[in-house]
Design a protein around this motif. Structure first.
Motif, PDB file in Angstrom:
ATOM      1  N   GLU A  38       0.840  -1.200   0.000  1.00  0.00           N
ATOM      2  CA  GLU A  38       0.000   0.000   0.000  1.00  0.00           C
ATOM      3  C   GLU A  38       0.872   1.246   0.000  1.00  0.00           C
ATOM      4  O   GLU A  38       2.026   1.210   0.424  1.00  0.00           O
ATOM      5  CB  GLU A  38      -0.918   0.032   1.235  1.00  0.00           C
ATOM      6  N   THR A  39       0.272   2.335  -0.462  1.00  0.00           N
ATOM      7  CA  THR A  39       0.987   3.606  -0.502  1.00  0.00           C
ATOM      8  C   THR A  39       0.299   4.607   0.424  1.00  0.00           C
ATOM      9  O   THR A  39      -0.925   4.755   0.389  1.00  0.00           O
ATOM     10  CB  THR A  39       1.046   4.138  -1.943  1.00  0.00           C
ATOM     11  N   TYR A  40       1.110   5.252   1.258  1.00  0.00           N
ATOM     12  CA  TYR A  40       0.618   6.219   2.240  1.00  0.00           C
ATOM     13  C   TYR A  40       1.238   7.569   1.905  1.00  0.00           C
ATOM     14  O   TYR A  40       2.411   7.632   1.519  1.00  0.00           O
ATOM     15  CB  TYR A  40       1.028   5.801   3.659  1.00  0.00           C
ATOM     16  N   THR A  41       0.475   8.623   2.060  1.00  0.00           N
ATOM     17  CA  THR A  41       1.041   9.944   1.768  1.00  0.00           C
ATOM     18  C   THR A  41       0.830  10.889   2.946  1.00  0.00           C
ATOM     19  O   THR A  41      -0.160  10.783   3.680  1.00  0.00           O
ATOM     20  CB  THR A  41       0.404  10.574   0.507  1.00  0.00           C
ATOM     21  N   THR A  42       1.801  11.760   3.121  1.00  0.00           N
ATOM     22  CA  THR A  42       1.666  12.830   4.114  1.00  0.00           C
ATOM     23  C   THR A  42       1.921  14.147   3.393  1.00  0.00           C
ATOM     24  O   THR A  42       2.703  14.199   2.448  1.00  0.00           O
ATOM     25  CB  THR A  42       2.663  12.663   5.280  1.00  0.00           C
ATOM     26  N   PRO A  43       1.242  15.211   3.822  1.00  0.00           N
ATOM     27  CA  PRO A  43       1.304  16.467   3.064  1.00  0.00           C
ATOM     28  C   PRO A  43       2.468  17.359   3.485  1.00  0.00           C
ATOM     29  O   PRO A  43       3.150  17.107   4.480  1.00  0.00           O
ATOM     30  CB  PRO A  43      -0.017  17.133   3.440  1.00  0.00           C
ATOM     31  N   LEU A  44       2.656  18.404   2.716  1.00  0.00           N
ATOM     32  CA  LEU A  44       3.500  19.526   3.121  1.00  0.00           C
ATOM     33  C   LEU A  44       2.935  20.082   4.433  1.00  0.00           C
ATOM     34  O   LEU A  44       1.714  20.206   4.570  1.00  0.00           O
ATOM     35  CB  LEU A  44       3.389  20.582   2.011  1.00  0.00           C
ATOM     36  N   GLU A  45       3.828  20.385   5.366  1.00  0.00           N
ATOM     37  CA  GLU A  45       3.368  20.941   6.656  1.00  0.00           C
ATOM     38  C   GLU A  45       4.330  22.033   7.121  1.00  0.00           C
ATOM     39  O   GLU A  45       5.517  21.974   6.799  1.00  0.00           O
ATOM     40  CB  GLU A  45       3.348  19.852   7.740  1.00  0.00           C
ATOM     41  N   HIS A  46       3.800  22.964   7.894  1.00  0.00           N
ATOM     42  CA  HIS A  46       4.631  24.055   8.415  1.00  0.00           C
ATOM     43  C   HIS A  46       4.653  24.070   9.939  1.00  0.00           C
ATOM     44  O   HIS A  46       3.659  23.768  10.586  1.00  0.00           O
ATOM     45  CB  HIS A  46       4.144  25.395   7.873  1.00  0.00           C
ATOM     46  N   ASN A  47       5.788  24.488  10.492  1.00  0.00           N
ATOM     47  CA  ASN A  47       6.043  24.365  11.921  1.00  0.00           C
ATOM     48  C   ASN A  47       5.163  25.241  12.819  1.00  0.00           C
ATOM     49  O   ASN A  47       4.615  24.773  13.783  1.00  0.00           O
ATOM     50  CB  ASN A  47       7.496  24.710  12.216  1.00  0.00           C
ATOM     51  N   ASN A  48       5.140  26.531  12.522  1.00  0.00           N
ATOM     52  CA  ASN A  48       4.296  27.455  13.283  1.00  0.00           C
ATOM     53  C   ASN A  48       4.506  27.515  14.791  1.00  0.00           C
ATOM     54  O   ASN A  48       3.557  27.371  15.572  1.00  0.00           O
ATOM     55  CB  ASN A  48       2.824  27.164  12.989  1.00  0.00           C
ATOM     56  N   TYR A  78       4.239   6.961  10.754  1.00  0.00           N
ATOM     57  CA  TYR A  78       2.813   6.930  10.411  1.00  0.00           C
ATOM     58  C   TYR A  78       2.564   5.818   9.388  1.00  0.00           C
ATOM     59  O   TYR A  78       1.701   4.961   9.560  1.00  0.00           O
ATOM     60  CB  TYR A  78       2.324   8.283   9.871  1.00  0.00           C
ATOM     61  N   ALA A  79       3.358   5.819   8.305  1.00  0.00           N
ATOM     62  CA  ALA A  79       3.119   4.844   7.233  1.00  0.00           C
ATOM     63  C   ALA A  79       3.353   3.424   7.738  1.00  0.00           C
ATOM     64  O   ALA A  79       2.535   2.520   7.505  1.00  0.00           O
ATOM     65  CB  ALA A  79       4.032   5.153   6.046  1.00  0.00           C
ATOM     66  N   LEU A  80       4.452   3.219   8.439  1.00  0.00           N
ATOM     67  CA  LEU A  80       4.766   1.866   8.916  1.00  0.00           C
ATOM     68  C   LEU A  80       3.688   1.353   9.865  1.00  0.00           C
ATOM     69  O   LEU A  80       3.232   0.207   9.763  1.00  0.00           O
ATOM     70  CB  LEU A  80       6.126   1.857   9.622  1.00  0.00           C
ATOM     71  N   GLU A  81       3.269   2.208  10.804  1.00  0.00           N
ATOM     72  CA  GLU A  81       2.327   1.759  11.828  1.00  0.00           C
ATOM     73  C   GLU A  81       0.897   1.639  11.303  1.00  0.00           C
ATOM     74  O   GLU A  81       0.104   0.867  11.843  1.00  0.00           O
ATOM     75  CB  GLU A  81       2.406   2.676  13.045  1.00  0.00           C
ATOM     76  N   CYS A 130       5.891  10.444  17.009  1.00  0.00           N
ATOM     77  CA  CYS A 130       6.298   9.287  16.199  1.00  0.00           C
ATOM     78  C   CYS A 130       5.413   8.099  16.538  1.00  0.00           C
ATOM     79  O   CYS A 130       5.622   7.442  17.557  1.00  0.00           O
ATOM     80  CB  CYS A 130       7.766   8.960  16.452  1.00  0.00           C
ATOM     81  N   GLY A 131       4.443   7.832  15.716  1.00  0.00           N
ATOM     82  CA  GLY A 131       3.521   6.724  15.949  1.00  0.00           C
ATOM     83  C   GLY A 131       2.118   7.175  16.312  1.00  0.00           C
ATOM     84  O   GLY A 131       1.138   6.542  15.912  1.00  0.00           O
ATOM     85  N   SER A 132       2.012   8.295  17.056  1.00  0.00           N
ATOM     86  CA  SER A 132       0.679   8.721  17.505  1.00  0.00           C
ATOM     87  C   SER A 132      -0.273   9.045  16.343  1.00  0.00           C
ATOM     88  O   SER A 132      -1.473   8.755  16.457  1.00  0.00           O
ATOM     89  CB  SER A 132       0.792   9.892  18.486  1.00  0.00           C
ATOM     90  N   PRO A 133       0.208   9.608  15.216  1.00  0.00           N
ATOM     91  CA  PRO A 133      -0.746   9.836  14.112  1.00  0.00           C
ATOM     92  C   PRO A 133      -1.369   8.531  13.612  1.00  0.00           C
ATOM     93  O   PRO A 133      -2.552   8.499  13.255  1.00  0.00           O
ATOM     94  CB  PRO A 133       0.113  10.479  13.012  1.00  0.00           C
ATOM     95  N   ALA A 134      -0.592   7.449  13.609  1.00  0.00           N
ATOM     96  CA  ALA A 134      -1.122   6.172  13.126  1.00  0.00           C
ATOM     97  C   ALA A 134      -2.176   5.624  14.083  1.00  0.00           C
ATOM     98  O   ALA A 134      -3.152   5.006  13.647  1.00  0.00           O
ATOM     99  CB  ALA A 134       0.012   5.167  12.952  1.00  0.00           C
ATOM    100  N   ALA A 135      -2.002   5.839  15.397  1.00  0.00           N
ATOM    101  CA  ALA A 135      -3.009   5.364  16.350  1.00  0.00           C
ATOM    102  C   ALA A 135      -4.357   6.003  16.037  1.00  0.00           C
ATOM    103  O   ALA A 135      -5.404   5.336  16.074  1.00  0.00           O
ATOM    104  CB  ALA A 135      -2.574   5.677  17.785  1.00  0.00           C
TER     105      ALA A 135
END
Ligand code: MOS
Length: 694
Positions: A172-182, A355-358, A664-669
């Motif tokens: 499967e293919t997972y994507t994450t977007p451009l993001e800014h720190n703020n 995120y992708a791995l989890e 690291c990991g929490s977005p996948a949860a």
């Protein structure tokens, strides 16, 4: 609690030392340092994505009362070192991305500077640009190495063979977007150039790295540049390395020599040129045997960089040592575009990669008909697959078990879309977390006994809001075996001994180890009852155990997601995070960091996305009205805890970095919980309502 017994400071929930100053508004951030007779800088950004500036017509701006100077490539100071094309601004008429600095107005007030900037006329010679990121471009290339020196590609065993003969497979293919720190505090510089000496009051994660770079760029002696960063309102990586705004302020200070320049970016300007997280496209392939043991893992990543400067995130780095697998391959490819330069952002690489791995591990557990916790435990490695080294400590399984208990995982029906409360679909998800222990060299500590009987402990480290003032005071107290009240910590200034950057969750390891080393040297030389004025200075000690052990922090995350059937709105009423991070220096500030990291994870899963318009090359949603981050109402109960973990190898404190593991990991949860709630697997973050409406 304001003080501690000698030798007992590490582990105490001390209040922030600088807390009273911060809540009373007396802690000086960069912009708030008192300088006499300041001038204000407003930048000129390019309106095209590629080409050149024909001319800077500043006549109308210069005619405005209060305008002191309009700086551009036509009159800017010549830099001594122009190799870094992000930093070497105003050295030619060339424009390499939209939003690049092409000049600045300096005026008596901010308002006049801003108005005058709007009056500068800038015709361009525009050339065609390319700002379209896609994974199927034919010009993708392999960078020579990744951020922090990690290799681009790795391969162990016959991945394709193992994958094709595996009993269960996922591709499967997972994507994450451009993001800014703020960060809340914008990038800010107050620059004073006087008699050949440059002083910068700077919002930065590394005072000494700013000094190093700025002195090299301007070709001046390092001793003639002083950088002060006493308090910093967040950085998250975007202040880890100096960006061109600092160069612009220093240039202006040079032009108006003798008068201080104040320059704080607006929120919108922060979307133009202080770094960002690259978008990623990640193909993950997993193969398992009939017992749910991984036989093949591959993680192939495409990212973007800028044509003028390469930055390549280590997106698949965590995959290299996360689970046991017979064959393993990771690759990274880049698309170089006419865009601003990506940089560090909140666990660069590991956060989007985990995120992708989890998420893939969750999908694979379902395919193997295993509980996702059990599936992870079955693939727990004995040794680090990448290096073959044992772990200094690895308590992921303990985190998963403790988290399952706290969260109430037992008896969970794995069937998706099985639980509904009114119009809300309810689901739960789990994911593992991991972050490496970085050891960044270059720190020194000076300890001096003072007239008042206290110990001055000096290092030019920066507290970016994480609690460094307090944690280093605690470490110094234990290292010298005195109470925290006897420590007079001094940080945030290049007049103090050099310190590595506050980045990569490495600060406490580097600075704390050095404090321990200096304290030992101090006691060896001066004993328990030193005279006022006794001093030692020591550098960061080597840690031979880094050659013998693989060192990482681990975590387990659990989330409950509620998805509204009609609107696709996602609510996350609760998250649990259990951490294995060695010895926790300060439970109070650590807890805040974990909550912050998990909130960033929630944010990555559901909210954040910078939208770059490839026709013009700029980020269109460049403010908090349209770039979404969670507010209080978006964050539910954050249940945070950690296990007792004794790691004698990592450093003298037994501590592991805690700044970045929370993301690291929490977005996948969260993503896995959304799947469980709805039966819809969204593989492109953020999970916005439109992606859940069928
Ligand atoms: Mo942090 S993104 O390593 O400054």
């Amino acid at each position: 609690m304001s003080t501690t017994a000698p030798g007992r400071a590490i582990g105490a929930p001390l209040h922030r030392i600088e807390g009273p100053q911060k809540v009373t508004g007396t802690a000086p951030y960069a912009y708030e340092h008192n300088v006499e007779n300041p001038l204000y800088l407003y930048p000129l950004h390019s309106d095209i994505a590629r080409g050149s500036v024909k001319q800077i017509d500043a006549s109308a701006a210069e005619a405005l009362p209060g305008v002191i100077a309009v700086i551009s490539h036509q009159n800017a100071p010549t830099l001594a070192d122009t190799r870094d094309r992000e930093l070497a601004i105003l050295q030619s008429d060339e424009v390499a991305f939209r939003g690049q600095y092409i000049g600045a107005v300096v005026a008596e007030t901010f308002e006049v500077a801003r108005h005058a900037a709007s009056l500068v006329r800038i015709p361009y010679d525009e050339e065609p640009h390319d700002a379209t990121f896609t994974p199927d471009r034919d010009d993708l290339y392999t960078p020579s190495q990744l951020n922090a020196g990690f290799p681009t590609d790795t391969e162990e065993g016959d991945v394709d063979g193992a994958f094709s003969s595996a009993a269960v497979t996922l591709d499967e293919t997972y994507t994450t977007p451009l993001e800014h720190n703020n960060p809340m505090e914008p990038h800010t510089t107050v620059a004073v150039w006087e008699g050949g000496d440059l002083t910068l009051y700077e919002s930065t994660q590394g005072a000494h790295s700013v000094r190093r770079l700025i002195s090299r760029l301007f070709g001046i002696d390092r001793d003639r540049v002083r950088v002060v960063a006493l308090h910093v309102g967040g950085g998250f990586g975007s202040k880890g390395q100096p960006h061109a705004n600092t160069v612009l302020a220093a240039m202006a200070a040079h032009v108006v020599e003798g008068r201080p320049i104040k320059f704080a970016l607006t929120r919108q300007q922060m979307f133009a040129c202080v770094g960002y997280r690259t978008p990623t496209v990640q193909r993950v392939r997993l193969g398992a045997d009939e017992n749910g043991r991984l036989v093949a893992t591959s993680h192939d990543v495409v990212e973007q960089t800028s044509k003028i400067k390469e930055f390549a995130e280590q997106t698949a780095n965590a995959t290299r040592s996360m689970y046991a697998t017979e064959a393993l391959r990771t690759t990274h490819r880049l698309a170089a575009l006419d865009v601003s330069v990506p940089s560090w952002m909140r666990a660069p690489g590991e956060a989007p990669g985990m995120y992708a791995l989890e998420a893939a591990m969750d999908e694979m557990a379902i395919k193997c008909d295993l509980d996702p916790i059990e599936f992870r435990i079955r693939n727990e490695p004995e040794l680090d697959a990448e290096t073959g080294l044992p772990y200094s400590s690895r308590n992921l399984v303990a985190c998963l078990r403790e988290g399952a208990e706290r969260f109430g995982w037992e008896g969970r029906d794995p069937t998706p879309r099985a639980r509904q409360e009114g119009r809300w679909l309810v689901g739960t998800g789990v994911a593992s977390g991991m972050y490496p222990i970085f050891r960044i060299p270059g720190s020194k500590v000076r300890i001096r006994s003072q007239e008042d009987g206290r110990y001055a402990v000096e290092i030019g480290a920066v507290d970016i809001g994480t609690g460094t003032w307090t944690a280093l005071t605690q470490i110094a107290a234990d290292a010298l075996e005195v109470s925290v009240g006897e420590i007079d910590l001094r940080i945030g200034d290049t007049d103090l001994p050099s310190a590595s950057v506050a980045g990569g969750s490495s600060g406490i390891t580097a600075w704390g180890s050095t404090i321990f080393e200096a304290a030992r040297a101090f006691r060896d030389r001066h004993g328990q009852n030193p005279s006022a004025g006794d001093t030692v200075e020591a550098g960061m000690p080597d840690n031979p155990d880094t050659q013998n052990y693989s060192m990482h922090a681990f975590a387990a995350y659990f989330a409950e997601a509620r998805v509204h059937e009609d609107t696709g709105e996602v609510r996350v009423p609760r998250m649990t995070g259990v951490f294995a991070v060695g010895n926790v220096i300060n439970p109070k500030t650590a807890r805040s960091q974990f909550i912050g990291g998990m909130t960033m994870g929630l944010s990555m899963a559901l909210h954040e996305e910078s939208l770059l318009d490839p026709r013009f090359g700029h980020v269109v949603n460049h403010d908090f009205a349209e770039y979404h981050i969670p507010t209080n109402a978006d964050v539910g109960e954050m249940d945070v805890t950690w296990i007792d973990e004794d790691d004698p190898y990592v450093n003298p404190m037994g501590s592991k970095g805690i700044g970045e593991i929370g993301i690291c990991g929490s977005p996948a949860a969260v993503a896995n919980a959304v799947y469980h709630a709805t039966g819809i697997r969204v593989r492109d973050l953020p999970i916005t309502p439109d992606k859940l409406l069928r």
